[in-house]
Write an enzyme that holds these catalytic residues in place. Structure first.
Site, PDB file in Angstrom:
ATOM      1  N   ASP A  73       0.861  -1.177   0.000  1.00  0.00           N
ATOM      2  CA  ASP A  73       0.000   0.000   0.000  1.00  0.00           C
ATOM      3  C   ASP A  73       0.907   1.240   0.000  1.00  0.00           C
ATOM      4  O   ASP A  73       0.677   2.199   0.723  1.00  0.00           O
ATOM      5  CB  ASP A  73      -0.937  -0.008   1.221  1.00  0.00           C
ATOM      6  CG  ASP A  73      -1.939   1.140   1.198  1.00  0.00           C
ATOM      7  OD1 ASP A  73      -2.080   1.789   0.143  1.00  0.00           O
ATOM      8  OD2 ASP A  73      -2.555   1.402   2.255  1.00  0.00           O
ATOM      9  N   ASP A 214      -3.290   8.877  10.191  1.00  0.00           N
ATOM     10  CA  ASP A 214      -3.909   8.215   9.057  1.00  0.00           C
ATOM     11  C   ASP A 214      -5.156   7.434   9.505  1.00  0.00           C
ATOM     12  O   ASP A 214      -5.159   6.817  10.566  1.00  0.00           O
ATOM     13  CB  ASP A 214      -2.862   7.260   8.458  1.00  0.00           C
ATOM     14  CG  ASP A 214      -3.366   6.520   7.248  1.00  0.00           C
ATOM     15  OD1 ASP A 214      -3.528   7.170   6.200  1.00  0.00           O
ATOM     16  OD2 ASP A 214      -3.604   5.293   7.346  1.00  0.00           O
ATOM     17  N   TYR A 218     -11.307   4.911  12.455  1.00  0.00           N
ATOM     18  CA  TYR A 218     -11.602   3.480  12.520  1.00  0.00           C
ATOM     19  C   TYR A 218     -10.884   2.768  13.653  1.00  0.00           C
ATOM     20  O   TYR A 218     -10.791   1.532  13.653  1.00  0.00           O
ATOM     21  CB  TYR A 218     -11.199   2.814  11.187  1.00  0.00           C
ATOM     22  CG  TYR A 218     -11.524   3.645   9.957  1.00  0.00           C
ATOM     23  CD1 TYR A 218     -12.835   4.065   9.722  1.00  0.00           C
ATOM     24  CD2 TYR A 218     -10.534   4.001   9.044  1.00  0.00           C
ATOM     25  CE1 TYR A 218     -13.134   4.832   8.600  1.00  0.00           C
ATOM     26  CE2 TYR A 218     -10.839   4.760   7.921  1.00  0.00           C
ATOM     27  CZ  TYR A 218     -12.130   5.182   7.707  1.00  0.00           C
ATOM     28  OH  TYR A 218     -12.440   5.939   6.606  1.00  0.00           O
ATOM     29  N   GLU A 256      -6.768  12.564   9.568  1.00  0.00           N
ATOM     30  CA  GLU A 256      -7.362  12.195   8.297  1.00  0.00           C
ATOM     31  C   GLU A 256      -8.675  11.493   8.617  1.00  0.00           C
ATOM     32  O   GLU A 256      -8.700  10.309   8.961  1.00  0.00           O
ATOM     33  CB  GLU A 256      -6.467  11.249   7.498  1.00  0.00           C
ATOM     34  CG  GLU A 256      -7.046  10.994   6.116  1.00  0.00           C
ATOM     35  CD  GLU A 256      -6.809   9.580   5.556  1.00  0.00           C
ATOM     36  OE1 GLU A 256      -6.976   9.413   4.334  1.00  0.00           O
ATOM     37  OE2 GLU A 256      -6.470   8.660   6.315  1.00  0.00           O
ATOM     38  N   HIS A 321      -2.362  12.205  -2.582  1.00  0.00           N
ATOM     39  CA  HIS A 321      -1.776  10.977  -3.105  1.00  0.00           C
ATOM     40  C   HIS A 321      -2.827   9.899  -3.352  1.00  0.00           C
ATOM     41  O   HIS A 321      -2.529   8.875  -3.941  1.00  0.00           O
ATOM     42  CB  HIS A 321      -0.750  10.465  -2.105  1.00  0.00           C
ATOM     43  CG  HIS A 321      -1.387  10.104  -0.785  1.00  0.00           C
ATOM     44  ND1 HIS A 321      -1.978  11.054   0.032  1.00  0.00           N
ATOM     45  CD2 HIS A 321      -1.555   8.908  -0.167  1.00  0.00           C
ATOM     46  CE1 HIS A 321      -2.475  10.457   1.096  1.00  0.00           C
ATOM     47  NE2 HIS A 321      -2.245   9.143   1.014  1.00  0.00           N
TER      48      HIS A 321
END
Ligand code: GLC
Ligand code: CA
Length: 934
Positions: A73, A214, A218, A256, A321
């Protein structure tokens, strides 16, 4: 080469809210610059490009993950949190980079990816072999079934079927919100929180200024929820923040959270969670506004954006990105955006579009600039994605989101100057198509091209940087009726910035209600041009397709020199009834009433009436003198005005216009009263506003007319041999230059200028006197004196009323021209690479001009120095006293310049600061006449 500009970086403790003024440049070390020719960008490479970044004008860097990783990733799959990927360099290289950035005034944000690790991370390998239920096993989220938490959406819908993946080793399913090789960490395990805090401290101890968190919504899972934005997740974030506040004051957390504004707001907490968060929903709506040619998507989402705590800031962006995510729009909006911006299906991925800014906008410079202007002026800290400052393209044929992560295009050389490796060895291929390939789009060429996108970005960033209102000011939308125009105010303390954008592909006009700023002068921020002052009526602006303006609404600036404010009309009129001639009526009681009731208010509105600040005690019409000839009754008249015990005289020629006559605006604007003769109605007005007045004045001069008045004789005297120039046909064209200045002037036939003096004082008018003398003595470079209108009173005193001069077609005055010239060349030097030759050219041009000016002036002095019988012009030798006065004057002006220099304490960079210090050094005191005392 110039030495790199090194601005002083205040420590984070001293400047704890630095992130509010951040202008962020986001880059990928891997794709920025390769220093050792292995085809992969690295930290030494990045260090060598820091000057480029500093010069761009940003003040903060955000690096994509650079840690050891299988890179499935692209580095967001981290296998070791405390090291640097060997292909990018070493920890030591990173530290060198950090220092080098700080020395250039650049702060550094790195990634803290804590939601998940790579499945190659030691923690995961350990967990899958550990005993079920053990602390080590519970670093991650395990389950026996893949049905748990089934209210949770899948993010990478193009590749993943489930948020659970079976691990044969552990014989259990593990939870992951992203790729299946990215197991989610378990934040219910206190050891995980401790471990994560350890990683955070590791990098903060090293000196990084900020951490991007990041995928932060969650962190924690709970059955029966969608597992996003849970209160438990916020608890974890508060814990992280507490650690920052306790041990690392002045460092910053950037969330984020791809969520709606009201959910994102939660990530600021009460100012006790993240300092910053991305504004995800705004981004697609900027594209939407352009696509629909309607400002609504932007105003709408900003209205839905809640206030955030004082110590917090949004981060806003156009591209990054990842794919241009369309998660935060409705289904129909998404379809619309897909159809507009991603007709090629290969450009679509997950719920978004994998394209860069320039290709999205089809290389349209106007739209690229417009979007950047929005980015730089909407509330928040702007984030610029590397390469977008030069309009780089993408490659939608590459896998995943690699197409927007290709190497930076530095030059037209091999591999775009990014690397000297064999092209096959590059981590990602360069863009090579004919429109966006590195041969056409690269930083080196654009640095040399004054008109390039890069130079434009540098200019706009320079403006953005110097106005705190952009980063910190409030936002207020104006809602002009034209919905294709977006207009908003950014206000901070006493500074008000007005931004106006045309989101359509056609030119637009807009009427803005700026009445609360009446009297302020909008100064355009890129070029510094002043626009006409704001008035009570709506402010009209026109914008080219996709045009954009930033204005400072200044209180101090003068309006543009060319601006003629409309005369202020009287609020209401009295009606004067006429039976015979106007002159007769005004000589009667009606004239006395007019002088008493109307004229004081009328004079108060006239710009030429210099005694406005004094209280006006009385006014009277001193005399009325009808100009000979012509059908219209045109009256020369002087008003005698008493203010604070002083008496002054003012010229106000009078006449009438009838309602049934075609009239221009000026006679109406300058009207004093209504008049009625029988059924016919009209206005009593300043005769200067009527072309007949100009014609009659010139005709009277040409014929040498004389008028008897109660206050002496009015004499029209033409200069010898200039009579012919004064004879103009009755239909000749009249152009009013200024009705409202101390001298009201107009031009007839492009040949004769008539100046009516408003203030009437005894003696020669200096302008008339000088002009007559120079013309009589043959000086060719001043307008010719054609004639003068004067009154000789009964005691023989003379009063100049008007002059006629030849009209010299001109390109404005030398003063303005000189200032413009200097401003232009300053501008050039600010954007162009230092270039001695160009600088020389600028000076050379100006030298010629200055020499011409000097010669003309010299010739004039030769004329003035001649012996003459005219006492007023007889030359006198300058004595030591005169010289002393000149020296004193020069001294005073130098002193003012030095004082201004000494008072200034902040400078662009150290080099300029040093130059200023040098200027102030004692050695300048020896300059002849310079009064600087050391
Ligand atoms: C964030 C990153 C993205 C990454 C994902 C998973 O959304 O921006 O690039 O793929 O997290 O780590
Ligand atoms: Ca390398």
């Amino acid at each position: 080469m110039n030495a790199p500009t090194e601005s002083v970086l205040l420590s984070n403790e001293q400047d704890a809210l630095w992130y509010k003024d951040a202008i962020i440049y986001q880059l990928h070390v891997k794709s920025f610059f390769d220093s050792n020719d292995d085809g992969i960008g690295d930290f030494p490479g990045l260090i060598s490009k820091l000057d480029y970044i500093a010069k761009l004008g940003v003040n903060t860097l955000w690096l994509l993950p650079f840690y050891p990783s299988p890179r499935l990733d692209d580095g967001y799959d981290i296998s070791d949190y405390r090291a640097v990927h060997p292909e990018y360099g070493t920890l030591h290289d990173f530290k060198r980079f950090l220092d080098a950035a700080h020395r250039r005034g650049l702060r550094v944000i790195i990634e803290l990816v804590i939601n998940h690790t790579s499945d190659q991370h030691r923690w995961f390998q350990r967990a899958r072999h550990a005993k079920p239920g053990s602390v080590l096993r519970d670093y991650y989220v395990w389950s026996d079934t893949d049905k748990k938490y089934d209210g949770t959406r899948i993010i990478f819908i193009d590749t993943e079927r489930s948020n659970w993946t079976w691990d044969p080793e552990a014989k259990a399913y593990y939870w992951h919100r992203f790729y299946s090789h990215q197991p989610d960490l378990n934040f219910d395990n206190p050891r995980v929180i401790e471990a994560v805090l350890g990683v955070m401290r590791f990098w903060l101890d090293m000196g990084v200024d900020g951490l991007r968190l990041d995928a932060v919504p969650y962190l924690v899972e709970r059955e029966g929820t969608n597992n996003e934005n849970l209160p438990e997740t916020h608890t974890v974030l508060k814990r992280i923040r507490a650690e920052i506040d306790a041990s690392f004051p002045g460092r910053m957390l950037l969330a984020e959270a791809n969520q709606w504004p009201e959910d994102t707001k939660e990530y600021f907490g009460q100012g006790d969670e993240c300092h910053m968060a991305f504004h995800f929903p705004l981004m697609p709506r900027m594209y939407m506004a352009l696509a629909r040619e309607d400002r609504f998507p932007i105003t709408d989402i900003m209205r839905q954006t809640p206030q955030i705590p004082d110590n917090c800031q949004w981060a806003i962006f156009l591209r990054n990105h990842d794919e241009l995510t369309l998660e935060m729009v409705t289904d129909s909006e998404r379809d619309y955006l897909w159809q507009t911006y991603a007709t090629d299906r290969r450009a679509r991925i997950n719920l978004g579009i994998r394209r860069r800014l320039a290709p999205l906008l089809e290389r349209d410079r106007r739209r690229i600039e417009l979007m950047n202007c929005l980015l730089l002026s909407m509330p928040g800290a702007p984030v610029i994605y590397y390469g977008d400052e030069i309009g780089m393209g993408d490659n939608i044929r590459l896998g995943d989101r690699d197409g927007v992560r290709t190497p930076m295009q530095w030059s037209p050389d091999r591999n775009g100057g990014f690397s000297r490796a064999d092209p096959n060895a590059l981590a990602l291929p360069l863009v090579m198509d004919p429109l966006y390939g590195f041969e056409v789009v690269n930083a080196e060429s654009q640095a040399r091209d004054r008109h390039s996108l890069l130079q434009w970005m540098r200019r706009m960033l320079a403006i953005r940087r110097t106005h705190a209102a952009f980063g910190r000011g409030s936002l207020r939308f104006l809602y002009p009726k034209n919905r294709k125009v977006l207009a908003y105010l950014r206000e901070l303390d006493s500074e008000t910035i007005l931004c106006v954008a045309n989101v359509s592909h056609q030119p637009q006009a807009v009427e803005l209600d700026l009445s609360e700023f009446a009297g302020r002068v909008p100064v355009e921020m890129d070029g510094g041009s002043a626009f006409p002052p704001v008035g009570q009526l709506t402010y009209l602006l026109t914008l080219p397709p996709y045009g954009f303006y930033w204005f400072v609404l200044t209180q101090e600036s003068d309006g543009p020199s060319w601006h003629t404010p409309a005369p202020e009309p009287m609020p209401d009129y009295v009606t004067i009834v006429l039976r015979n001639q106007l002159a007769d009526v005004l000589a009667s009681v009606a004239g006395i009433e007019l002088a008493r009731d109307t004229i004081p208010a009328y004079l108060g509105k006239r710009r030429w009436f210099a005694a406005k600040d004094q209280s006006l005690q009385s006014a009277r019409i001193a005399y009325l003198a009808r100009l000979p000839g012509g059908d219209r009754e045109l009256l020369l008249s002087e008003l005698e005005v008493k203010t604070d015990g002083k008496t002054s005289r003012w010229m106000l020629p009078l006449s009438m216009v009838w309602e049934d006559e075609p009239t221009a605006a000026l006679p109406t604007q300058l009207a004093l009263a209504r008049v009625r003769r029988g059924r016919r109605v009209g206005l009593l007005t300043d005769a200067f506003s009527l072309s007949g007045f100009a014609h009659q004045m010139l005709a009277s001069l040409a014929s040498g007319a004389e008028i008897e008045t109660t206050e002496g004789r009015i004499v029209f005297e033409a200069a010898p041999d200039k009579v012919e120039l004064l004879q103009r046909p009755p239909d000749s064209q009249v152009l009013w230059l200024s009705a409202e200045q101390s001298n009201s002037s107009l031009v007839v036939d492009d040949a004769v200028m008539l100046k009516v003096f408003r203030r009437i004082a005894p003696g020669q008018h200096p302008e008339a006197e000088m002009s007559r003398y120079l013309t009589a003595n043959g000086f060719a470079n001043s307008p010719l004196m054609l004639g003068e209108v004067r009154r000789m009173d009964n005691e023989g005193e003379r009063f100049s009323l008007a002059v006629a001069q030849s009209f010299v077609r001109n390109q404005g005055d030398a003063w303005t021209w000189t200032l413009d010239q200097f401003n232009r060349s300053l501008d050039n030097h600010a954007t162009r690479e230092a270039n001695e030759e160009a600088r020389h050219d600028d000076i050379h041009d100006y030298k010629e001009f200055a020499a011409t000016m000097g010669r003309q002036l010299g010739t004039m002095h030769v004329v003035l120095a001649r012996a003459t019988d005219d006492d007023a012009f007889a030359p006198r030798l300058a004595g030591p006293e005169d010289v002393a006065t000149w020296v004193e004057r020069a001294r005073a002006s130098l002193d003012r310049a030095f004082d201004a220099l000494a008072q200034r304490t902040t400078w662009e960079n150290e080099q300029v600061a040093a130059e200023a210090q040098e200027m102030l050094a004692p050695c300048w005191a020896v300059l002849p006449g310079a009064a600087r005392q050391a």
